[in-house]
Scaffold this active site. Structure first.
Site, PDB file in Angstrom:
ATOM      1  N   TRP A  11       0.816  -1.226   0.000  1.00 20.41           N
ATOM      2  CA  TRP A  11       0.000   0.000   0.000  1.00 20.41           C
ATOM      3  C   TRP A  11       0.848   1.274   0.000  1.00 20.41           C
ATOM      4  O   TRP A  11       0.316   2.374  -0.135  1.00 20.41           O
ATOM      5  CB  TRP A  11      -0.940  -0.004   1.206  1.00 20.41           C
ATOM      6  CG  TRP A  11      -2.103  -0.939   1.060  1.00 20.41           C
ATOM      7  CD1 TRP A  11      -2.438  -1.674  -0.051  1.00 20.41           C
ATOM      8  CD2 TRP A  11      -3.103  -1.227   2.052  1.00 20.41           C
ATOM      9  NE1 TRP A  11      -3.579  -2.397   0.193  1.00 20.41           N
ATOM     10  CE2 TRP A  11      -4.009  -2.139   1.475  1.00 20.41           C
ATOM     11  CE3 TRP A  11      -3.321  -0.797   3.363  1.00 20.41           C
ATOM     12  CZ2 TRP A  11      -5.122  -2.633   2.171  1.00 20.41           C
ATOM     13  CZ3 TRP A  11      -4.420  -1.285   4.060  1.00 20.41           C
ATOM     14  CH2 TRP A  11      -5.312  -2.191   3.463  1.00 20.41           C
ATOM     15  N   GLU A  98      11.977   2.203  -3.853  1.00 19.94           N
ATOM     16  CA  GLU A  98      11.702   3.554  -3.326  1.00 19.94           C
ATOM     17  C   GLU A  98      12.525   3.811  -2.059  1.00 19.94           C
ATOM     18  O   GLU A  98      12.957   4.939  -1.811  1.00 19.94           O
ATOM     19  CB  GLU A  98      10.187   3.706  -3.071  1.00 19.94           C
ATOM     20  CG  GLU A  98       9.425   3.813  -4.399  1.00 19.94           C
ATOM     21  CD  GLU A  98       8.006   3.268  -4.377  1.00 19.94           C
ATOM     22  OE1 GLU A  98       7.445   3.067  -3.279  1.00 19.94           O
ATOM     23  OE2 GLU A  98       7.464   3.027  -5.469  1.00 19.94           O
ATOM     24  N   GLU A 170      11.206  -6.153  -9.340  1.00 22.17           N
ATOM     25  CA  GLU A 170      10.384  -4.996  -9.691  1.00 22.17           C
ATOM     26  C   GLU A 170      11.209  -4.018 -10.522  1.00 22.17           C
ATOM     27  O   GLU A 170      11.952  -3.194  -9.956  1.00 22.17           O
ATOM     28  CB  GLU A 170       9.900  -4.281  -8.428  1.00 22.17           C
ATOM     29  CG  GLU A 170       9.034  -5.130  -7.524  1.00 22.17           C
ATOM     30  CD  GLU A 170       8.151  -4.272  -6.627  1.00 22.17           C
ATOM     31  OE1 GLU A 170       6.935  -4.443  -6.687  1.00 22.17           O
ATOM     32  OE2 GLU A 170       8.671  -3.412  -5.897  1.00 22.17           O
ATOM     33  N   GLY A 237       1.266  -2.651  -6.131  1.00 14.91           N
ATOM     34  CA  GLY A 237       1.013  -1.368  -5.491  1.00 14.91           C
ATOM     35  C   GLY A 237      -0.405  -0.901  -5.762  1.00 14.91           C
ATOM     36  O   GLY A 237      -1.359  -1.310  -5.099  1.00 14.91           O
ATOM     37  N   GLY A 238      -0.565  -0.043  -6.764  1.00 14.54           N
ATOM     38  CA  GLY A 238      -1.838   0.616  -7.039  1.00 14.54           C
ATOM     39  C   GLY A 238      -3.052  -0.297  -7.082  1.00 14.54           C
ATOM     40  O   GLY A 238      -4.101   0.007  -6.494  1.00 14.54           O
TER      41      GLY A 238
END
Ligand code: 13P
Length: 258
Positions: A11, A98, A170, A237-238
């Site tokens: 998330w 990230e 990823e 993710g999204g």
């Protein structure tokens, strides 16, 4: 050889604990009880204890998105593995691109986190992947294999660890961009990772470790992805933020992934 598929949601910095609870309430009962797919939701720290209670009686598993590499001490703002375990986490994402990009995490830090997660009883989801410029420059496969090797350095892959270590490929250019890496290429990279695990440990170990693909995975892409031999699931993710979409991802993984 059978590896249980995994559908892990990341998330990121989204959802308050209220919003997290609303997500669980909106998930279809069938999804909550799905037992042929490992369902892991990696939520922000502040939502973990709420989700711990909300997940009771379901098969949903809880994950964090980061942890510190010490067990306790004067590290203002950091979260220890024991705290995550007490908050109901079974998994923790480590070395997401990230974190590497915005928080200066390098392979040494990632390795310390992986080692402490395993020692503490948390299952690490170790992330790797190349940027667009690295891909275009060529030779990026070596970087990915080195991220995996350095991330696992010093880890004695005892039998119980093969089910606990998860590696997510990823590609950075595919994250949040809508540009999914096509499944043939993702499978090729995961195959290289599996071959490297066989060199580092053994073929038997490599056959048991689950490898995920992440980067713009959606219900419309998962059917083809999950049928590839080396893609054992996804880190999403999204498309994991919305209960209907997450439920679809789980259902399609169950349908096409076994
Ligand atoms: P998206 O699925 O939003 O591309 O994010 C992928 C990701 O970074 C999961 O960790």
């Amino acid at each position: 050889m059978s590896r249980k598929p995994m559908m892990a949601g990341n998330w990121k910095m989204q959802k308050t604990h209220h919003e997290a609870l609303a997500f669980v309430e909106a998930l279809p009962a069938q999804t909550r009880q799905e037992d042929s797919v490992d369902m892991v939701i990696c939520a922000p720290f502040t939502a973990l204890t709420s989700l711990q209670h909300a997940f009771k009686g379901s098969r949903l598993q809880l994950g964090a998105q980061n942890m510190y590499f010490e067990e306790a001490g004067a590290y203002t703002g950091e979260i220890a593995p024991g705290m995550l375990l007490a908050a109901g986490c079974s998994h923790v994402i480590i070395g997401h691109s990230e974190r590497r990009e915005y928080f200066q995490e390098n392979d040494v830090i990632v390795n310390r986190k992986v080692a402490l997660a395993l020692k503490s009883g948390l299952n690490p989801i170790l992330c790797c992947g190349e940027s667009l410029s690295e891909r275009e420059a060529g030779g990026f496969e070596a970087k990915i294999l080195s991220q995996v090797e350095l991330g696992l350095q010093g880890v004695q892959m005892i039998p119980s660890y093969t089910e606990r270590v998860v590696i997510a490929y990823e590609p950075i250019w595919a994250i949040g961009t809508g540009k999914t890496c096509d499944e043939i290429e993702a499978n090729r990279i995961l195959g290289l990772i599996r071959d490297h695990l066989a060199r580092l440990y053994s073929q038997d170990v490599a056959n048991k470790i689950r490898l995920l693909y992440g980067g713009s995975v959606k219900p419309s892409t998962i059917e083809a992805q999950i049928q590839m031999p080396h893609i054992d699931g996804a880190l999403v993710g999204g498309a994991s933020l919305e209960p209907g979409s997450y439920a679809d991802l789980v259902r399609l993984t169950q349908q096409f992934g076994l």
